[in-house]
Design a protein around this motif. Structure first.
Motif, PDB file in Angstrom:
ATOM      1  N   LYS A  79       0.822  -1.208   0.000  1.00 41.15           N
ATOM      2  CA  LYS A  79       0.000   0.000   0.000  1.00 41.15           C
ATOM      3  C   LYS A  79       0.863   1.267   0.000  1.00 41.15           C
ATOM      4  CE  LYS A  79      -3.923   0.152   2.009  1.00 41.15           C
ATOM      5  NZ  LYS A  79      -5.009   0.248   3.024  1.00 41.15           N
ATOM      6  N   VAL A  80       1.812   1.287  -0.913  1.00 47.25           N
ATOM      7  CA  VAL A  80       2.698   2.438  -1.060  1.00 47.25           C
ATOM      8  C   VAL A  80       2.189   3.311  -2.203  1.00 47.25           C
ATOM      9  CG1 VAL A  80       5.060   3.216  -1.481  1.00 47.25           C
ATOM     10  CG2 VAL A  80       4.644   1.065  -0.240  1.00 47.25           C
ATOM     11  N   TRP A  81       2.038   4.587  -1.945  1.00 45.51           N
ATOM     12  CA  TRP A  81       1.586   5.558  -2.945  1.00 45.51           C
ATOM     13  C   TRP A  81       2.785   6.399  -3.377  1.00 45.51           C
ATOM     14  CZ3 TRP A  81      -3.772   6.936  -4.168  1.00 45.51           C
ATOM     15  CH2 TRP A  81      -3.873   8.007  -5.071  1.00 45.51           C
ATOM     16  N   ALA A  82       3.070   6.436  -4.675  1.00 47.16           N
ATOM     17  CA  ALA A  82       4.159   7.254  -5.216  1.00 47.16           C
ATOM     18  C   ALA A  82       3.578   8.526  -5.812  1.00 47.16           C
ATOM     19  CB  ALA A  82       4.933   6.482  -6.276  1.00 47.16           C
ATOM     20  N   LEU A  83       4.141   9.653  -5.458  1.00 46.48           N
ATOM     21  CA  LEU A  83       3.624  10.933  -5.929  1.00 46.48           C
ATOM     22  C   LEU A  83       4.015  11.239  -7.369  1.00 46.48           C
ATOM     23  CD1 LEU A  83       4.305  13.144  -2.777  1.00 46.48           C
ATOM     24  CD2 LEU A  83       2.095  12.242  -3.550  1.00 46.48           C
TER      25      LEU A  83
END
Length: 334
Positions: free
Chosen positions: A55-59
């Motif tokens: 659940k990693v969000w990359a900008l």
């Protein structure tokens, strides 16, 4: 040259986020309670992170593809403002193939709805404005844009628990840089002076310093940077200085890499300007997004182009070649 545009009025976005936070509670779901924690130095100071690769969000797509190289697939990535640049097209293709959802980077409410365990990205003017709100959603690791590529990859490796993979990639690329340096020396080109330039709009040109990945690689392979317009310095704001048309001739050198693509803002290529007489200089027209990049993804691309221009090996990388180079990089940790 920010990679994250502001497409939604900031006050409206923040108001929506505040409403969602009040109804949902602050803080992300995070990693499990027994996950190890690390304290890392980000662009805005130290941040405590529960190590996780889920659940990693990359900008931004730069950071998202760095995660892919480590074997981490982010759930989402902000898309790129630089449409048409080969390296960004390649990045977004790789992300789409990996099942990463590409979204408008200005939609902070989407990040809140996704409840990520970790938010990561490269520092931009947009992240400067949104860091406080992002930090209410989940731990946020923003990497300073001037951070060397190996240190940035190392930070992501620590945050996601893939430090060993980061170290393997760094060792592999360090060896590739050393090999290119040895080959350049053998070819008699060691010590050549290299200028990095581009058009930056009508009548304006940019000279790029040594503070980003391309500048450090050129130095590491035994090449030199000209002092003109600070190309030998690593402290220029955002890595470049602007040059007016009447000073364009000062950007010539024995070796010239001209950045092409979105950075031109529709302006003509400097090579088409009569004030820019390159003579017998060796010239390469290269992709802006790769050469202005700051990640491990950009290292083999830049080395490929250096070898093409200085050693006569292969051709300047395009989107297809860039994806091939990245897939080779992923094999290092397979």
């Amino acid at each position: 040259m920010s990679t994250i545009p502001r497409r939604t009025p900031l006050l409206i976005v923040l108001a929506a986020v505040a409403l969602l936070l009040s109804s949902c509670g602050s803080g992300g779901t995070g990693a499990s309670g027994d996950s190890p924690s690390v304290t890392l130095a980000g662009a805005y100071g130290e941040v405590d992170i529960a190590v996780t690769d889920e659940k990693v969000w990359a900008l931004d797509p730069r950071t998202a593809t760095e995660l892919l190289a480590l074997g981490v697939t982010p759930t989402h990535s902000g898309n790129s403002a630089h449409k048409g640049d080969a390296a960004f097209v390649a990045r977004e293709q790789l992300l789409a193939e990996a099942g990463v959802e590409l979204v408008d980077p200005g939609r902070i409410e989407l990040i809140l709805q996704a409840r990520p365990s970790l938010v990561v990205g490269e520092q931009t003017p947009s992240s400067d404005e949104l860091i406080d709100e992002l930090s209410k959603i989940a731990p946020v690791l923003i990497i300073d844009a001037a951070t060397p590529w190996d240190q940035g990859l190392g930070l992501l490796g620590q945050a996601t628990g893939h430090r060993d993979r980061a170290e393997a990639i760094i060792e592999h690329l360090d060896q590739a840089i050393a090999t290119t340096g040895a080959d350049i020396e053998q070819a008699g080109s060691a010590g050549e002076i290299v200028s990095l330039i581009s058009a930056c709009g009508a009548g304006t040109f940019c000279a790029y310093g040594s503070g980003r990945t391309a500048g450090s690689i050129l130095t590491d392979v035994g090449l030199r940077r000209p002092a003109a317009h600070g190309q030998d310095r690593g402290d220029a704001s955002y890595g470049y200085t602007t040059v007016s048309e009447e000073k364009l001739s000062e950007l010539t050198a024995p070796v010239i890499f001209v950045f092409t693509g979105s950075v031109q803002y529709g302006a003509p290529n400097p090579l088409d300007n009569p004030l820019f007489e390159v003579g017998d200089a060796r010239v390469g027209e290269v992709d802006f997004a790769a050469w202005y990049g700051s990640g491990s993804f950009d290292v083999p691309w830049i080395l490929n182009d250096i070898r093409a221009v200085l050693l006569g090996e292969g051709t300047i990388a395009d989107r297809q070649r860039g994806t091939e180079l990245f897939q080779e990089l992923r094999k290092v940790t397979a």
